[in-house]
Scaffold this motif. Structure first.
Motif, mmCIF file in Angstrom:
data_model
loop_
_atom_site.group_PDB
_atom_site.id
_atom_site.type_symbol
_atom_site.label_atom_id
_atom_site.label_comp_id
_atom_site.label_asym_id
_atom_site.label_seq_id
_atom_site.Cartn_x
_atom_site.Cartn_y
_atom_site.Cartn_z
ATOM 1 N N ALA A 151 0.855 -1.185 0.000
ATOM 2 C CA ALA A 151 0.000 0.000 0.000
ATOM 3 C C ALA A 151 0.891 1.234 0.000
ATOM 4 C CB ALA A 151 -0.892 -0.012 1.232
ATOM 5 N N VAL A 152 0.596 2.173 -0.891
ATOM 6 C CA VAL A 152 1.410 3.391 -1.013
ATOM 7 C C VAL A 152 0.827 4.464 -0.096
ATOM 8 C CG1 VAL A 152 2.293 5.167 -2.564
ATOM 9 C CG2 VAL A 152 1.938 2.824 -3.402
ATOM 10 N N PRO A 153 1.599 4.938 0.890
ATOM 11 C CA PRO A 153 1.087 5.978 1.789
ATOM 12 C C PRO A 153 0.590 7.200 1.025
ATOM 13 C CG PRO A 153 3.148 5.085 2.622
ATOM 14 C CD PRO A 153 2.970 4.529 1.241
ATOM 15 N N TRP A 154 -0.430 7.833 1.581
ATOM 16 C CA TRP A 154 -1.015 9.012 0.933
ATOM 17 C C TRP A 154 0.013 10.124 0.752
ATOM 18 C CZ3 TRP A 154 -2.145 14.078 2.831
ATOM 19 C CH2 TRP A 154 -2.926 14.856 1.960
ATOM 20 N N ILE A 155 0.950 10.234 1.656
ATOM 21 C CA ILE A 155 1.926 11.315 1.636
ATOM 22 C C ILE A 155 3.040 11.097 0.609
ATOM 23 C CG2 ILE A 155 3.542 10.370 3.338
ATOM 24 C CD1 ILE A 155 3.718 13.137 4.578
ATOM 25 N N THR A 156 3.174 9.875 0.107
ATOM 26 C CA THR A 156 4.290 9.520 -0.780
ATOM 27 C C THR A 156 4.221 10.250 -2.116
ATOM 28 O OG1 THR A 156 4.540 7.339 0.212
ATOM 29 C CG2 THR A 156 5.398 7.607 -2.005
ATOM 30 N N GLY A 157 5.364 10.739 -2.568
ATOM 31 C CA GLY A 157 5.439 11.429 -3.843
ATOM 32 C C GLY A 157 5.464 10.461 -5.018
ATOM 33 N N TRP A 158 4.817 10.833 -6.102
ATOM 34 C CA TRP A 158 4.795 10.040 -7.333
ATOM 35 C C TRP A 158 5.461 10.845 -8.442
ATOM 36 C CZ3 TRP A 158 2.009 5.313 -8.414
ATOM 37 C CH2 TRP A 158 1.359 4.773 -7.292
ATOM 38 N N PHE A 159 6.132 10.142 -9.326
ATOM 39 C CA PHE A 159 6.711 10.783 -10.511
ATOM 40 C C PHE A 159 6.783 9.760 -11.633
ATOM 41 C CE2 PHE A 159 10.261 12.038 -13.249
ATOM 42 C CZ PHE A 159 9.844 13.309 -13.594
ATOM 43 N N ASP A 160 6.320 10.170 -12.799
ATOM 44 C CA ASP A 160 6.376 9.316 -13.982
ATOM 45 C C ASP A 160 5.694 7.966 -13.738
ATOM 46 O OD1 ASP A 160 7.013 8.898 -16.640
ATOM 47 O OD2 ASP A 160 8.984 8.050 -16.207
ATOM 48 N N GLY A 161 4.582 8.005 -13.032
ATOM 49 C CA GLY A 161 3.772 6.805 -12.848
ATOM 50 C C GLY A 161 4.217 5.847 -11.766
ATOM 51 N N ARG A 162 5.194 6.234 -10.950
ATOM 52 C CA ARG A 162 5.656 5.340 -9.889
ATOM 53 C C ARG A 162 5.857 6.118 -8.595
ATOM 54 N NH1 ARG A 162 11.956 3.936 -9.772
ATOM 55 N NH2 ARG A 162 11.289 3.789 -7.604
ATOM 56 N N PRO A 163 5.649 5.462 -7.471
ATOM 57 C CA PRO A 163 5.852 6.151 -6.186
ATOM 58 C C PRO A 163 7.322 6.133 -5.783
ATOM 59 C CG PRO A 163 5.082 3.923 -5.787
ATOM 60 C CD PRO A 163 5.125 4.095 -7.285
ATOM 61 N N TYR A 164 7.745 7.164 -5.081
ATOM 62 C CA TYR A 164 9.081 7.217 -4.499
ATOM 63 C C TYR A 164 8.920 7.102 -2.987
ATOM 64 C CZ TYR A 164 11.743 8.163 -8.693
ATOM 65 O OH TYR A 164 12.359 8.037 -9.915
ATOM 66 N N PHE A 165 8.939 5.841 -2.514
ATOM 67 C CA PHE A 165 8.746 5.607 -1.091
ATOM 68 C C PHE A 165 9.800 6.363 -0.282
ATOM 69 C CE2 PHE A 165 6.747 1.769 -2.911
ATOM 70 C CZ PHE A 165 5.520 1.821 -2.259
ATOM 71 N N GLY A 166 9.360 6.984 0.806
ATOM 72 C CA GLY A 166 10.267 7.734 1.654
ATOM 73 C C GLY A 166 10.466 9.170 1.225
ATOM 74 N N VAL A 167 9.876 9.544 0.088
ATOM 75 C CA VAL A 167 9.958 10.919 -0.406
ATOM 76 C C VAL A 167 8.549 11.492 -0.393
ATOM 77 C CG1 VAL A 167 10.638 12.397 -2.328
ATOM 78 C CG2 VAL A 167 11.908 10.289 -1.861
ATOM 79 N N ASN A 168 8.369 12.573 0.332
ATOM 80 C CA ASN A 168 7.025 13.071 0.603
ATOM 81 C C ASN A 168 6.668 14.345 -0.160
ATOM 82 O OD1 ASN A 168 6.947 11.017 2.533
ATOM 83 N ND2 ASN A 168 7.614 12.382 4.168
ATOM 84 N N PHE A 169 5.395 14.438 -0.565
ATOM 85 C CA PHE A 169 4.888 15.693 -1.103
ATOM 86 C C PHE A 169 4.912 16.732 0.012
ATOM 87 C CE2 PHE A 169 2.477 13.337 -4.511
ATOM 88 C CZ PHE A 169 2.997 14.039 -5.573
ATOM 89 N N PRO A 170 5.557 17.887 -0.175
ATOM 90 C CA PRO A 170 5.635 18.876 0.904
ATOM 91 C C PRO A 170 4.272 19.390 1.346
ATOM 92 C CG PRO A 170 6.453 19.798 -1.155
ATOM 93 C CD PRO A 170 6.284 18.331 -1.379
ATOM 94 N N LEU A 171 3.360 19.621 0.399
ATOM 95 C CA LEU A 171 2.042 20.143 0.758
ATOM 96 C C LEU A 171 1.269 19.129 1.588
ATOM 97 C CD1 LEU A 171 -0.105 22.310 0.634
ATOM 98 C CD2 LEU A 171 -0.860 21.382 -1.569
ATOM 99 N N ARG A 172 1.333 17.865 1.206
ATOM 100 C CA ARG A 172 0.618 16.835 1.964
ATOM 101 C C ARG A 172 1.226 16.662 3.354
ATOM 102 N NH1 ARG A 172 -1.142 12.015 -2.296
ATOM 103 N NH2 ARG A 172 -2.357 13.386 -3.665
ATOM 104 N N ARG A 173 2.541 16.808 3.448
ATOM 105 C CA ARG A 173 3.184 16.716 4.759
ATOM 106 C C ARG A 173 2.642 17.792 5.695
ATOM 107 N NH1 ARG A 173 7.242 18.746 7.938
ATOM 108 N NH2 ARG A 173 7.530 20.520 6.552
ATOM 109 N N ILE A 174 2.560 19.022 5.204
ATOM 110 C CA ILE A 174 2.065 20.130 6.016
ATOM 111 C C ILE A 174 0.588 19.938 6.356
ATOM 112 C CG2 ILE A 174 1.615 22.609 6.016
ATOM 113 C CD1 ILE A 174 4.165 22.952 4.360
ATOM 114 N N GLN A 175 -0.202 19.477 5.388
ATOM 115 C CA GLN A 175 -1.623 19.241 5.645
ATOM 116 C C GLN A 175 -1.813 18.217 6.749
ATOM 117 O OE1 GLN A 175 -2.933 18.160 1.688
ATOM 118 N NE2 GLN A 175 -3.750 20.202 1.283
ATOM 119 N N CYS A 176 -1.034 17.146 6.701
ATOM 120 C CA CYS A 176 -1.143 16.105 7.720
ATOM 121 C C CYS A 176 -0.831 16.671 9.104
ATOM 122 C CB CYS A 176 -0.191 14.954 7.414
ATOM 123 S SG CYS A 176 -0.722 13.870 6.078
ATOM 124 N N ILE A 177 0.244 17.430 9.197
ATOM 125 C CA ILE A 177 0.650 17.965 10.498
ATOM 126 C C ILE A 177 -0.360 18.988 11.014
ATOM 127 C CG2 ILE A 177 2.413 19.320 11.693
ATOM 128 C CD1 ILE A 177 4.489 18.008 9.830
#
Length: 202
Positions: free
Chosen positions: A26-52
């Motif tokens: 399962a890919v965490p909601w906060i995980t960043g995607w690029f070119d159709g694939r997730p980069y686990f451990g790399v977070n979208f900055p906006l989603r990180r702030i929204q979560c906090i």
């Protein structure tokens, strides 16, 4: 380098049913995607702030409950806050079980992602390629949930100088790899010590 552990099949929590899957995970909601694939451990900055700010679980995006899980490093303790958003206990346990950095399968952080990815999503560049740090699981309550802000009002993370229900180790720090330069230096030192000892006498 230790061989990666083969994680037994771990089922995502029920609240993660709507999350996309990649490689069976399962890919965490906060995980960043690029070119159709997730980069686990790399977070979208906006989603990180929204979560906090809105007390959302970084994994499933649902509101946090009465027990809140944090993943904490010594570096976080030193600055007084953790920059990773919190999780529900069950989401927290799933992440610890399947994340290779948290379950000990990897002993070093991976190299920085491509520049195109770094331009779109937040990257912990200071950690790229370095030995894995020690991690702990901390559990707090909603009353202990406090946001850390910078001098400019920017959201830094979740404060750690609050009452903690429980702490438990997740993984130990990895030992640094011996570089070719360090290995050559070590061989020189050992050779020098051997020459100083001189030939063995009977």
């Amino acid at each position: 380098m230790p061989k990666p552990r083969r994680s037994r099949a771990v089922r995502p929590p029920a609240r993660a049913a709507a999350l996309p899957r990649h490689g069976g995970l399962a890919v965490p909601w906060i995980t960043g995607w690029f070119d159709g694939r997730p980069y686990f451990g790399v977070n979208f900055p906006l989603r990180r702030i929204q979560c906090i700010k809105y007390r959302l679980c970084q994994f499933c995006r649902e509101p946090l409950g009465r027990r809140i899980g944090l993943i904490v490093r010594p570096a976080d303790i030193a600055v007084g806050y953790v920059d990773e958003p919190a999780m529900h206990p069950e989401c927290h346990d799933y992440a610890v079980a399947v994340c290779p950095m948290l379950n000990g399968s990897l002993d070093h952080y991976r190299a920085a992602p491509p520049a195109a990815v770094a331009g779109l999503i937040a990257v912990q560049a200071s950690r790229a390629g370095k030995p894995a740090e020690a991690y702990e699981a901390w559990y707090i309550t909603p009353s202990g949930y406090e946001i850390a802000y910078g001098p400019d009002g920017a959201v830094l993370g979740i404060r750690l100088d609050v009452p903690v229900l429980m702490k438990r180790p997740v993984r130990a720090a990895a030992r640094p790899r011996l570089t070719d330069e360090h290995a050559a230096l070590l061989r020189q030192v050992l050779a020098l010590e051997s020459s100083l000892e001189g030939p063995a006498t009977s």
